[in-house]
Design an enzyme around this catalytic site. Structure first.
Site, short mmCIF file in Angstrom:
data_model
loop_
_atom_site.label_atom_id
_atom_site.label_comp_id
_atom_site.label_asym_id
_atom_site.label_seq_id
_atom_site.Cartn_x
_atom_site.Cartn_y
_atom_site.Cartn_z
N GLU A 158 -48.66 15.62 -101.36
CA GLU A 158 -47.81 16.21 -100.43
C GLU A 158 -47.39 17.56 -100.95
O GLU A 158 -47.19 18.71 -100.42
CB GLU A 158 -46.67 15.61 -99.82
N GLU A 164 -31.28 14.58 -90.44
CA GLU A 164 -32.46 15.27 -89.82
C GLU A 164 -32.03 16.18 -88.83
O GLU A 164 -32.91 17.21 -88.65
CB GLU A 164 -33.37 14.06 -89.30
C1 LIG Z 1 -36.10 16.66 -93.96
C2 LIG Z 1 -37.43 15.60 -94.35
N1 LIG Z 1 -37.37 14.37 -93.77
C3 LIG Z 1 -38.49 13.60 -93.89
C4 LIG Z 1 -39.63 14.19 -94.66
C5 LIG Z 1 -40.73 13.11 -94.72
N2 LIG Z 1 -41.02 12.80 -96.10
C6 LIG Z 1 -39.66 15.47 -94.99
N3 LIG Z 1 -40.59 15.85 -95.43
N4 LIG Z 1 -38.45 15.99 -94.71
#
Ligand SMILES: Cc1ncc(CN)c(N)n1
Length: 224
Positions: free
Chosen positions: A91, A213
């Site tokens: 990732e 979030e």
């Molecule tokens: C803020 C956020 N939330 C969740 C993910 C998922 N791993 C992410 N990359 N970034």
């Protein structure tokens, strides 16, 4: 799903009870604008740079979840968490590649306040007093918000710009959904064995993630 626990399905109940909050996190105007094809690419670039920094912190968080898991006596969950941790290497490479494609300078980017707040929350899991149940709940819902948000961007009827489809596939794929469901099963099994107070702490962590979030998407949309 493990059929041993009387209290199985707690996570589904939370999602129903807190439907409004869950939808604010997973149908946020930012991700809905990706699906509609109206996304502001300045906001998308901001999200990309900020999320790269988030994921670097997320690696340490997932390592802390793994550590708590390994300290449990019956730890068959370890392989799933370890798989999740390993995939973060890919990732991070993906973020670097996308950043180059979109002209985002990852080195020169500083975390905005909602990102800093979220990263502090992740860092708080270093505390050995925070239970494995709370930690795995947090891990599951963090991954699930992205899964649900980005899967919506590639569901039937989407007008997601073709250059953003790879991003949406990353978290919206069937494989990633399966992985989130595995995490959810672990959470439900852990919750089935815990006291009402312990379940309440996990539910609070679930809600806190949804709030963070929403803050992260708001920040991406408007630099708050
Ligand atoms: C803020 C956020 N939330 C969740 C993910 C998922 N791993 C992410 N990359 N970034």
């Amino acid at each position: 799903m493990d059929s041993g626990g009387a209290d199985e399905g707690t996570t589904a109940r939370w999602m129903a009870t807190h439907r409004g909050m869950y939808e604010r996190a997973t149908r946020h105007p930012f991700t809905v604008s990706i699906r509609d094809g109206t996304v502001d690419l300045v906001a998308f670039r901001r999200w990309l740079g900020q999320d790269y920094m988030f994921v670097r912190e997320f690696v340490a968080f997932v390592a802390s979840v793994l550590l708590k898991c390994c300290k449990q006596s019956d730890s068959t969950d370890m392989e799933i968490i370890l798989g999740g941790l390993a995939s973060l290497s890919d990732e991070l490479s993906w973020f670097k590649k996308e950043a180059a494609k979109w002209g985002v300078d990852l080195v020169g980017t500083s975390p905005l306040s909602s990102n800093t707040e979220y990263c502090r929350f992740l860092q708080s899991f270093d505390d050995p007093e925070i239970s494995y149940t709370v930690a795995i709940t947090t891990f599951w819902i963090i991954e699930t918000v992205y899964q649900d948000s980005f899967a919506f961007c590639i569901e039937e009827g989407h007008r997601t710009p073709s250059e953003l489809l790879g991003t949406c596939q990353r978290w919206g794929s069937a494989d990633f959904k399966q992985y989130c469901q595995s995490l959810q099963q672990i959470v439900d099994r852990c919750l089935a064995n815990r006291t009402p107070d312990a379940v309440k702490s996990a539910e609070e962590a679930f809600l806190r993630v949804l709030e963070l979030e929403v803050g992260f998407w708001d920040m991406s949309s408007s630099q708050s």
